[in-house]
Every structure is written in C-alpha cells, then in structure tokens.
Write a protein that holds these residues in place. Structure first.
Motif, PDB file in Angstrom:
ATOM      1  N   LEU A 119     -13.338   1.748   9.960  1.00  0.00           N
ATOM      2  CA  LEU A 119     -14.416   1.198   9.129  1.00  0.00           C
ATOM      3  C   LEU A 119     -14.535   1.941   7.799  1.00  0.00           C
ATOM      4  O   LEU A 119     -14.769   1.322   6.752  1.00  0.00           O
ATOM      5  N   LEU A 120     -14.369   3.260   7.838  1.00  0.00           N
ATOM      6  CA  LEU A 120     -14.375   4.045   6.602  1.00  0.00           C
ATOM      7  C   LEU A 120     -13.255   3.570   5.683  1.00  0.00           C
ATOM      8  O   LEU A 120     -13.468   3.355   4.480  1.00  0.00           O
ATOM      9  N   GLY A 121     -12.072   3.390   6.252  1.00  0.00           N
ATOM     10  CA  GLY A 121     -10.947   2.895   5.462  1.00  0.00           C
ATOM     11  C   GLY A 121     -11.209   1.513   4.898  1.00  0.00           C
ATOM     12  O   GLY A 121     -10.872   1.227   3.743  1.00  0.00           O
ATOM     13  N   LEU A 122     -11.839   0.642   5.700  1.00  0.00           N
ATOM     14  CA  LEU A 122     -12.177  -0.698   5.229  1.00  0.00           C
ATOM     15  C   LEU A 122     -13.083  -0.608   4.010  1.00  0.00           C
ATOM     16  O   LEU A 122     -12.861  -1.289   3.003  1.00  0.00           O
ATOM     17  N   GLY A 123     -14.088   0.259   4.082  1.00  0.00           N
ATOM     18  CA  GLY A 123     -14.996   0.438   2.942  1.00  0.00           C
ATOM     19  C   GLY A 123     -14.282   1.011   1.731  1.00  0.00           C
ATOM     20  O   GLY A 123     -14.507   0.569   0.594  1.00  0.00           O
ATOM     21  N   ILE A 124     -13.424   1.975   1.949  1.00  0.00           N
ATOM     22  CA  ILE A 124     -12.662   2.561   0.841  1.00  0.00           C
ATOM     23  C   ILE A 124     -11.773   1.500   0.198  1.00  0.00           C
ATOM     24  O   ILE A 124     -11.713   1.388  -1.027  1.00  0.00           O
ATOM     25  N   GLY A 125     -11.108   0.710   1.032  1.00  0.00           N
ATOM     26  CA  GLY A 125     -10.237  -0.339   0.505  1.00  0.00           C
ATOM     27  C   GLY A 125     -11.003  -1.392  -0.271  1.00  0.00           C
ATOM     28  O   GLY A 125     -10.567  -1.841  -1.333  1.00  0.00           O
ATOM     29  N   TYR A 126     -12.156  -1.769   0.238  1.00  0.00           N
ATOM     30  CA  TYR A 126     -12.936  -2.832  -0.395  1.00  0.00           C
ATOM     31  C   TYR A 126     -13.606  -2.368  -1.682  1.00  0.00           C
ATOM     32  O   TYR A 126     -13.594  -3.072  -2.691  1.00  0.00           O
ATOM     33  N   PHE A 127     -14.206  -1.169  -1.645  1.00  0.00           N
ATOM     34  CA  PHE A 127     -15.018  -0.721  -2.769  1.00  0.00           C
ATOM     35  C   PHE A 127     -14.292   0.197  -3.759  1.00  0.00           C
ATOM     36  O   PHE A 127     -14.672   0.232  -4.932  1.00  0.00           O
ATOM     37  N   LEU A 128     -13.294   0.940  -3.335  1.00  0.00           N
ATOM     38  CA  LEU A 128     -12.771   2.010  -4.190  1.00  0.00           C
ATOM     39  C   LEU A 128     -11.329   1.851  -4.670  1.00  0.00           C
ATOM     40  O   LEU A 128     -10.968   2.431  -5.686  1.00  0.00           O
ATOM     41  N   ILE A 129     -10.499   1.119  -3.948  1.00  0.00           N
ATOM     42  CA  ILE A 129      -9.084   1.076  -4.321  1.00  0.00           C
ATOM     43  C   ILE A 129      -8.830  -0.104  -5.255  1.00  0.00           C
ATOM     44  O   ILE A 129      -8.973  -1.265  -4.857  1.00  0.00           O
ATOM     45  N   PRO A 130      -8.437   0.208  -6.501  1.00  0.00           N
ATOM     46  CA  PRO A 130      -8.106  -0.887  -7.419  1.00  0.00           C
ATOM     47  C   PRO A 130      -6.777  -1.535  -7.023  1.00  0.00           C
ATOM     48  O   PRO A 130      -5.931  -0.910  -6.371  1.00  0.00           O
ATOM     49  N   GLU A 131      -6.607  -2.764  -7.425  1.00  0.00           N
ATOM     50  CA  GLU A 131      -5.415  -3.525  -7.059  1.00  0.00           C
ATOM     51  C   GLU A 131      -4.127  -2.837  -7.526  1.00  0.00           C
ATOM     52  O   GLU A 131      -3.089  -2.937  -6.864  1.00  0.00           O
ATOM     53  N   THR A 132      -4.200  -2.091  -8.603  1.00  0.00           N
ATOM     54  CA  THR A 132      -3.007  -1.418  -9.135  1.00  0.00           C
ATOM     55  C   THR A 132      -2.544  -0.253  -8.259  1.00  0.00           C
ATOM     56  O   THR A 132      -1.416   0.212  -8.404  1.00  0.00           O
ATOM     57  N   LEU A 133      -3.394   0.232  -7.352  1.00  0.00           N
ATOM     58  CA  LEU A 133      -3.031   1.375  -6.505  1.00  0.00           C
ATOM     59  C   LEU A 133      -2.810   1.013  -5.034  1.00  0.00           C
ATOM     60  O   LEU A 133      -2.578   1.894  -4.210  1.00  0.00           O
ATOM     61  N   VAL A 134      -2.870  -0.267  -4.705  1.00  0.00           N
ATOM     62  CA  VAL A 134      -2.711  -0.702  -3.313  1.00  0.00           C
ATOM     63  C   VAL A 134      -1.353  -0.276  -2.755  1.00  0.00           C
ATOM     64  O   VAL A 134      -1.233   0.064  -1.572  1.00  0.00           O
ATOM     65  N   PHE A 135      -0.321  -0.238  -3.600  1.00  0.00           N
ATOM     66  CA  PHE A 135       1.021   0.128  -3.138  1.00  0.00           C
ATOM     67  C   PHE A 135       1.058   1.547  -2.546  1.00  0.00           C
ATOM     68  O   PHE A 135       1.916   1.855  -1.719  1.00  0.00           O
ATOM     69  N   LEU A 136       0.133   2.419  -2.938  1.00  0.00           N
ATOM     70  CA  LEU A 136       0.104   3.787  -2.414  1.00  0.00           C
ATOM     71  C   LEU A 136      -0.239   3.832  -0.922  1.00  0.00           C
ATOM     72  O   LEU A 136       0.121   4.786  -0.233  1.00  0.00           O
ATOM     73  N   LEU A 137      -0.925   2.810  -0.435  1.00  0.00           N
ATOM     74  CA  LEU A 137      -1.291   2.780   0.983  1.00  0.00           C
ATOM     75  C   LEU A 137      -0.051   2.783   1.871  1.00  0.00           C
ATOM     76  O   LEU A 137      -0.043   3.405   2.928  1.00  0.00           O
ATOM     77  N   ASP A 138       0.996   2.096   1.440  1.00  0.00           N
ATOM     78  CA  ASP A 138       2.238   2.064   2.212  1.00  0.00           C
ATOM     79  C   ASP A 138       2.846   3.463   2.319  1.00  0.00           C
ATOM     80  O   ASP A 138       3.295   3.876   3.387  1.00  0.00           O
ATOM     81  N   TYR A 139       2.847   4.204   1.221  1.00  0.00           N
ATOM     82  CA  TYR A 139       3.390   5.563   1.252  1.00  0.00           C
ATOM     83  C   TYR A 139       2.556   6.493   2.126  1.00  0.00           C
ATOM     84  O   TYR A 139       3.094   7.317   2.872  1.00  0.00           O
ATOM     85  N   LEU A 140       1.239   6.348   2.038  1.00  0.00           N
ATOM     86  CA  LEU A 140       0.356   7.162   2.887  1.00  0.00           C
ATOM     87  C   LEU A 140       0.581   6.852   4.365  1.00  0.00           C
ATOM     88  O   LEU A 140       0.612   7.761   5.203  1.00  0.00           O
ATOM     89  N   MET A 141       0.752   5.575   4.676  1.00  0.00           N
ATOM     90  CA  MET A 141       0.969   5.185   6.063  1.00  0.00           C
ATOM     91  C   MET A 141       2.281   5.763   6.589  1.00  0.00           C
ATOM     92  O   MET A 141       2.333   6.313   7.690  1.00  0.00           O
ATOM     93  N   ARG A 142       3.324   5.669   5.809  1.00  0.00           N
ATOM     94  CA  ARG A 142       4.624   6.211   6.232  1.00  0.00           C
ATOM     95  C   ARG A 142       4.566   7.728   6.419  1.00  0.00           C
ATOM     96  O   ARG A 142       5.095   8.253   7.398  1.00  0.00           O
ATOM     97  N   ALA A 143       3.922   8.412   5.489  1.00  0.00           N
ATOM     98  CA  ALA A 143       3.820   9.870   5.603  1.00  0.00           C
ATOM     99  C   ALA A 143       3.058  10.256   6.862  1.00  0.00           C
ATOM    100  O   ALA A 143       3.477  11.159   7.604  1.00  0.00           O
ATOM    101  N   ALA A 144       1.964   9.569   7.135  1.00  0.00           N
ATOM    102  CA  ALA A 144       1.172   9.873   8.338  1.00  0.00           C
ATOM    103  C   ALA A 144       1.990   9.612   9.601  1.00  0.00           C
ATOM    104  O   ALA A 144       1.990  10.419  10.537  1.00  0.00           O
ATOM    105  N   LEU A 145       2.715   8.502   9.629  1.00  0.00           N
ATOM    106  CA  LEU A 145       3.538   8.180  10.799  1.00  0.00           C
ATOM    107  C   LEU A 145       4.636   9.218  11.011  1.00  0.00           C
ATOM    108  O   LEU A 145       4.890   9.638  12.140  1.00  0.00           O
TER     109      LEU A 145
END
Length: 191
Positions: A119-145
């Motif tokens: 839910l925290l991530g949902l809020g961050i994605g909805y309110f804080l992440i601009p469309e130009t930075l969405v691609f960074l989520l893929d890198y964060l996900m891979r690093a965490a995995l």
C-alpha cells in the motif's frame, strides 16, 4: 533468465564459508530487499491508471485466487508429506540428535507488514513518481530480487543438510513443486 541461478550459485559458494557475520548481514539485506520489492510492486500498480481504474474487480479476484492457491497448495503439500514423503522420518535419518521440531517461529510481524509495504508503494507510485522515472522501478525490482537470490544462496550453502534431503529424496523432491503447481492450477480452475 540465467542471472538468478548465477546469484544463487555465488551465494551458495559464499555460504560454504559459514561466516556468521556474512550470514547475518545478508539476512538483514534480504529482509530490506523484500521490503523494497513489495514497495516497488505497489508503486508499479500506483503508476498504472488502467490497473487503478479496475483495482476493485482485480483486487477481489486476486484475493480469491491467492487464498485458493495457498489453501490448495498447502493442502496438497501436507497430503504429500503425510503419504508419499514422510519428512519427519527423513529428518530423523539426517539429524537423529536434533529431534523433529520444524517450528520456524510462526508468522512474524515483518511478514504481516507486507500488505502495508504494498500500500505504501501504491501511494508512492500514485502520488510521487513522475512518468519520466517509472523505468527506474524495473531496476529497483531487479536489484531487490538479486539480493534476495544471493541471500537464499548463502543460506543454502551454509546449511548443507538441504542437499542431503535432496540426495535422499531423489526425483521425489520434484513432487513438492508439482503439488504447489497443482494447487495453484486447481484454484485458478475453480475461481
């Protein structure tokens, strides 16, 4: 596709050193990576207007499917363990002095927090992440995995009993993932 296996293998090699400090550090890093992974999954939902527009329908279907998959998979696994692969007897063969306790400590507060991280991530994605930075989520996900894969590999390397179980069970070790798959498919079919 091969990178997860590389990280698992490297982790297993590190785990063979049986260094408690390394195990402790990667235990904590794996927990942090899991939190980051849950936040990123939530953020991926928060940045997608199509998913958000249908979150009610998708959410109920996902909840029912997940609960069904958990129940059927756990049920099939318990049935398998009590009929074909008696793990308590196997545990006695491998470690007769340790008894048969399989208590992993129950459900942790950390695990109960996973929906909150989503839910925290949902809020961050909805309110804080601009469309130009969405691609960074893929890198964060891979690093965490990859941190999680490395941590799992370290745990495998540090506890070689797992490989004794696999050697004794042989091909039967594949029955557990098959039971989980069957439970998930049954849930999908019924729901």
């Amino acid at each position: 596709m091969w990178l997860p296996f590389l990280y698992l293998g490297c982790g297993a090699i590190i785990g063979l050193w049986k260094n408690p400090k390394i195990e402790a550090v990667f235990g904590k890093l794996s927990s942090i990576a899991l939190v980051i992974l849950m936040i990123v999954i939530g953020a991926n939902i928060g940045v997608d207007p199509l998913i958000l527009a249908n979150v009610g329908t998708i959410g109920i279907n996902c909840l029912l499917l997940a609960l069904g998959a958990i129940l059927f998979s756990a049920g099939f696994s318990v049935l398998l363990e009590r009929t074909i692969i008696p793990l308590d007897e196997l545990r006695k063969k491998i470690s007769p002095k340790e008894g048969t306790s399989t208590d992993a400590g129950g459900i942790s507060f950390f695990m109960l927090g996973i929906p909150a991280y989503l839910l925290l991530g949902l809020g961050i994605g909805y309110f804080l992440i601009p469309e130009t930075l969405v691609f960074l989520l893929d890198y964060l996900m891979r690093a965490a995995l990859f941190i999680i894969y490395l941590g799992v590999g370290i745990n495998l390397g540090a506890d070689l009993k797992v490989f004794r179980y696999i050697r004794i069970l042989g091909w039967k070790v594949l029955l557990f993932p098959m039971a989980i798959l069957a439970g998930s498919l049954l849930s999908a079919f019924l729901i």
